[in-house]
Design a protein around this motif. Structure first.
Motif, PDB file in Angstrom:
ATOM      1  N   ALA A  91      91.947  26.543   0.979  1.00 48.82           N
ATOM      2  CA  ALA A  91      90.727  26.812   1.734  1.00 48.82           C
ATOM      3  C   ALA A  91      89.564  26.383   0.857  1.00 48.82           C
ATOM      4  N   TRP A  92      88.766  25.447   1.386  1.00 50.31           N
ATOM      5  CA  TRP A  92      87.696  24.834   0.605  1.00 50.31           C
ATOM      6  C   TRP A  92      86.348  25.315   1.117  1.00 50.31           C
ATOM      7  N   ASP A  97      76.890  24.870   2.939  1.00 51.49           N
ATOM      8  CA  ASP A  97      77.770  25.891   3.501  1.00 51.49           C
ATOM      9  C   ASP A  97      78.639  25.437   4.673  1.00 51.49           C
ATOM     10  N   GLY A  98      78.216  24.387   5.404  1.00 49.49           N
ATOM     11  CA  GLY A  98      79.040  23.902   6.504  1.00 49.49           C
ATOM     12  C   GLY A  98      79.107  24.847   7.698  1.00 49.49           C
ATOM     13  N   LEU A  99      78.178  25.779   7.790  1.00 51.84           N
ATOM     14  CA  LEU A  99      78.176  26.691   8.936  1.00 51.84           C
ATOM     15  C   LEU A  99      77.858  25.924  10.215  1.00 51.84           C
ATOM     16  N   LEU A 110      84.833  33.577  11.498  1.00 52.00           N
ATOM     17  CA  LEU A 110      86.195  33.573  12.018  1.00 52.00           C
ATOM     18  C   LEU A 110      86.798  32.173  12.155  1.00 52.00           C
ATOM     19  N   VAL A 111      86.011  31.144  11.838  1.00 55.62           N
ATOM     20  CA  VAL A 111      86.498  29.770  12.021  1.00 55.62           C
ATOM     21  C   VAL A 111      87.789  29.527  11.238  1.00 55.62           C
ATOM     22  N   GLY A 112      87.784  29.943   9.951  1.00 59.07           N
ATOM     23  CA  GLY A 112      88.968  29.724   9.114  1.00 59.07           C
ATOM     24  C   GLY A 112      90.183  30.468   9.635  1.00 59.07           C
ATOM     25  N   ALA A 113      89.954  31.712  10.060  1.00 62.42           N
ATOM     26  CA  ALA A 113      91.050  32.523  10.576  1.00 62.42           C
ATOM     27  C   ALA A 113      91.629  31.899  11.837  1.00 62.42           C
ATOM     28  N   ARG A 114      90.749  31.336  12.653  1.00 63.27           N
ATOM     29  CA  ARG A 114      91.213  30.713  13.887  1.00 63.27           C
ATOM     30  C   ARG A 114      92.065  29.480  13.578  1.00 63.27           C
ATOM     31  N   ILE A 115      91.608  28.680  12.599  1.00 66.18           N
ATOM     32  CA  ILE A 115      92.381  27.492  12.219  1.00 66.18           C
ATOM     33  C   ILE A 115      93.744  27.909  11.673  1.00 66.18           C
ATOM     34  N   ALA A 116      93.751  29.011  10.916  1.00 70.11           N
ATOM     35  CA  ALA A 116      95.017  29.484  10.345  1.00 70.11           C
ATOM     36  C   ALA A 116      95.901  30.137  11.403  1.00 70.11           C
ATOM     37  N   GLY A 117      95.377  30.276  12.616  1.00 71.45           N
ATOM     38  CA  GLY A 117      96.173  30.843  13.692  1.00 71.45           C
ATOM     39  C   GLY A 117      96.383  32.338  13.577  1.00 71.45           C
TER      40      GLY A 117
ATOM     41  N   VAL B 129      78.899  13.254  15.082  1.00 66.91           N
ATOM     42  CA  VAL B 129      79.178  14.598  14.564  1.00 66.91           C
ATOM     43  C   VAL B 129      78.851  14.660  13.072  1.00 66.91           C
ATOM     44  N   ASP B 130      78.237  15.751  12.671  1.00 71.91           N
ATOM     45  CA  ASP B 130      77.860  15.961  11.284  1.00 71.91           C
ATOM     46  C   ASP B 130      79.107  15.962  10.398  1.00 71.91           C
ATOM     47  N   ALA B 131      79.152  15.041   9.415  1.00 73.52           N
ATOM     48  CA  ALA B 131      80.312  14.949   8.527  1.00 73.52           C
ATOM     49  C   ALA B 131      80.547  16.278   7.802  1.00 73.52           C
ATOM     50  N   GLU B 132      79.471  16.972   7.536  1.00 67.40           N
ATOM     51  CA  GLU B 132      79.564  18.260   6.838  1.00 67.40           C
ATOM     52  C   GLU B 132      80.442  19.240   7.622  1.00 67.40           C
ATOM     53  N   HIS B 133      80.245  19.254   8.953  1.00 67.56           N
ATOM     54  CA  HIS B 133      81.009  20.189   9.775  1.00 67.56           C
ATOM     55  C   HIS B 133      82.468  19.765   9.889  1.00 67.56           C
ATOM     56  N   ALA B 134      82.681  18.464  10.074  1.00 67.27           N
ATOM     57  CA  ALA B 134      84.048  17.961  10.193  1.00 67.27           C
ATOM     58  C   ALA B 134      84.821  18.233   8.899  1.00 67.27           C
ATOM     59  N   GLU B 135      84.173  18.031   7.766  1.00 71.67           N
ATOM     60  CA  GLU B 135      84.830  18.263   6.471  1.00 71.67           C
ATOM     61  C   GLU B 135      85.162  19.736   6.285  1.00 71.67           C
ATOM     62  N   MET B 136      84.242  20.592   6.713  1.00 67.87           N
ATOM     63  CA  MET B 136      84.480  22.027   6.567  1.00 67.87           C
ATOM     64  C   MET B 136      85.761  22.415   7.306  1.00 67.87           C
ATOM     65  N   VAL B 137      85.898  21.930   8.535  1.00 67.80           N
ATOM     66  CA  VAL B 137      87.083  22.256   9.329  1.00 67.80           C
ATOM     67  C   VAL B 137      88.343  21.681   8.667  1.00 67.80           C
ATOM     68  N   ALA B 138      88.253  20.436   8.187  1.00 66.53           N
ATOM     69  CA  ALA B 138      89.406  19.822   7.522  1.00 66.53           C
ATOM     70  C   ALA B 138      89.746  20.585   6.244  1.00 66.53           C
ATOM     71  N   GLY B 139      88.727  21.034   5.524  1.00 68.96           N
ATOM     72  CA  GLY B 139      88.935  21.753   4.268  1.00 68.96           C
ATOM     73  C   GLY B 139      89.572  23.117   4.450  1.00 68.96           C
ATOM     74  N   LEU B 140      89.567  23.613   5.669  1.00 68.31           N
ATOM     75  CA  LEU B 140      90.248  24.883   5.952  1.00 68.31           C
ATOM     76  C   LEU B 140      91.603  24.629   6.607  1.00 68.31           C
ATOM     77  N   GLY B 141      92.017  23.368   6.606  1.00 70.69           N
ATOM     78  CA  GLY B 141      93.336  23.036   7.153  1.00 70.69           C
ATOM     79  C   GLY B 141      93.319  22.696   8.627  1.00 70.69           C
TER      80      GLY B 141
END
Ligand SMILES: Nc1ncnc2c1ncn2[C@@H]1O[C@H](COP(=O)(O)OP(=O)(O)OP(=O)(O)O)[C@@H](O)[C@H]1O
Ligand SMILES: [Mg+2]
Lengths: 256, 245
Positions: A91-92, A97-99, A110-117, B129-141
């Motif tokens: 988890a990066w 912040d990427g919010l 909750l975004v991370g939790a949702r991705i983790a299912g 799409v903002d690369a920052e947001h796409a990377e954040m999602v990818a970085g969380l798997g």
């Protein structure tokens, strides 16, 4: 860009273990272009399960780039060479912040939790608890632009910790915090033992004291191109000596 | 001001009323025909509203397909652009031939004009799409599916709504043209009848109505757009009266 599966079984044994959680060897990252930038050169770094590693170094030396590679994200337009073995379950937390602006604070968490299912209700309850611990209570329904810089960072950290991934990669999570809030967040981080239970943490920071407080090991990168100039195990008793060698490694010309 | 100039101009120049009636007469006509226009306005509004809705949904769905499958983008996008080059006057008789004189061909025609701005605006927003947001999602798997639902789709909403605002300004006009070409009811039919009777004052009443209804529809869509994007803060206006010394 994930290279092979992680070899360790992420057991719940207590540290220390010798199982590598992630590893890079001879990592070189170059940004080609009119003004070619070598961000990292020949970097070796191994993080074992149960370890908390801090990475310090001057601004622009490639700390964020290193963390991106560890997270399995190829920095856009970069040439990467070397051997990297990273886990599938990291988890990066980005330096920015990427919010997501279209989600309120709690749904962002909750975004991370949702991705983790994860189960929604459980994650929601846990997130509300953490809102309290992170001093964000009352802002569950705030839009991200209504939060201060420090609050945004805490929210991003919350989002990263919530899914319970075995490897956390945190890029300057407290850069925008005042000294007191920072100390409180440090205490929280030290208290939850993020690196325990078969997990590992890599934390990028500018703050040597923060690194010494939180980490088991501190890695110092040189000015660009970033190389590892010091890899220091933090002694459990008295960090004065460690502090001195860190500052020396960060400032080799030695103005003091 | 404009109206006064028009009134005075018409009176002085002795123009016959079937060329350009003075605004006072148009106003009088408006009051006279108003009770008769209710049905026509309702028809036109129904066509425009339904057409706008269908157009928006189709435009957004197509945008999603284009974003999800690059192959679709290469083949469909040029084709779609082609549909926009066919003038309504050509399209309307064909549609009537296929779909009859009722509501359907008008809704289709409005939808055909409305979906394009929605499509273009959504595709542009999804691609940017903002690369920052796409990377954040990818970085969380996150996978591509997560990218789509968490980032791409919501990021396209403001763009799609911008396109819908543009579409809303065309919708009433498109409906009126379709009715004018072949309709049984609606403002277009009213204009058609008035033209045959050289009743320019009635045509002018219709013109004013179309403008007014378009304005109303635009305000409605604009209000809906604001409701749908509550995270967008009103842009801060710089405070006046502060000049640096
Ligand atoms: N996408 C990119 N394209 C081109 N150059 C880049 C890119 N990302 C980083 N760099 C370059 O790589 C070098 C290292 O950047 P990086 O963000 O890793 O530094 P950092 O150590 O995290 O700095 P800071 O402490 O200020 O955050 C910098 O010189 C930067 O200009
Ligand atoms: Mg950085």
């Amino acid at each position: 860009m994930r290279h092979g599966p992680m070899t360790s079984s992420l057991s719940t044994e207590a540290p220390p273990t010798s199982t590598p959680a992630l590893e890079v060897a001879g990592l070189t990252v170059t940004f080609p272009g009119a003004r070619e930038v070598v961000a990292l050169q020949d970097v070796d770094l191994q993080v074992r399960v149960g370890e908390f590693v801090a990475v310090v170094g001057p601004s622009g030396c490639g700390k964020s780039t290193l963390l991106r590679v560890l997270a399995g994200l190829t920095p856009a337009g970069a040439r990467v060479s070397g051997r990297t073995t990273v886990g599938p379950a990291t988890a990066w937390m980005p330096q920015r912040d990427g919010l997501l602006p279209w989600r309120r604070a709690l749904p962002n968490a909750l975004v991370g939790a949702r991705i983790a299912g994860q189960d929604r209700a459980t994650a929601d309850a846990r997130a509300r608890e953490l809102f309290d611990e992170f001093g964000l209570t009352g802002f569950e329904r705030a839009w991200t632009h209504e939060l201060s810089g420090g609050m945004r960072q805490r929210l991003a950290l919350l989002r990263t910790c919530l899914p319970g991934r075995p490897v956390l990669l945190l890029d300057e999570p407290f850069g925008a915090l005042d000294a007191i809030t920072r100390r409180r967040m440090n205490a929280w981080l030290a208290g939850v033992d993020l690196a325990g239970h078969g997990r590992a943490v890599v934390l990028v920071t500018h703050d040597v004291d923060e690194a010494l407080l939180l980490a088991d090991r501190v890695v110092v990168l040189s000015d660009r191109p970033g190389r590892v100039v010091l890899d220091l195990r933090v002694p459990r008793d008295g960090t004065d000596g460690a502090r001195r060698s860190l500052l020396e490694a960060l400032d080799p010309e030695g103005t003091s | 001001m404009l109206l006064v100039g028009w009134e005075v101009g018409v009176r002085l120049s002795d123009l016959p009323a079937f060329v350009l009636p003075p605004p006072s007469q148009v106003a009088r006509t408006a009051v006279e025909v108003a009770p008769l226009l209710g049905d026509d306005v309702a028809t036109t509004l129904t066509e425009a509203g339904l057409g706008l809705l269908v157009g928006a949904v189709v435009g957004l769905l197509l945008a999603v397909l284009i974003a999800a499958f690059p192959l679709v983008s290469d083949t469909v996008y040029p084709l779609v652009t082609l549909t926009q080059t066919v003038p309504t006057v050509v399209l309307a008789p064909l549609l009537i031939l296929w779909a009859g004189f009722g509501l359907l061909p008008k809704v289709v025609l409005v939808a055909l004009t409305a979906f394009f701005p929605v499509l273009v605006a959504s595709v542009t927003a999804m691609a940017a799409v903002d690369a920052e947001h796409a990377e954040m999602v990818a970085g969380l798997g996150g996978t591509r599916r997560h990218q789509f639902w968490l980032v791409q789709l919501p990021a396209s909403v403001p763009g799609a709504l911008g396109g819908l605002r543009v579409a809303a300004t065309y919708a009433i006009g498109a409906a009126v043209v379709a009715e004018y070409l072949a309709g049984q009811s609606g403002l277009g039919v009213f204009v058609q009848r008035s033209r045959k009777g050289y009743e320019v004052d009635q045509i002018l009443v219709a013109v004013a109505l179309v403008a007014g209804l378009t304005g109303l529809l635009f305000l409605l869509v604009d209000g809906l757009a604001r409701l749908a994007t509550p995270w967008q803060r009103p842009s801060s206006t710089p405070r006046p009266g502060r000049t640096p010394a």
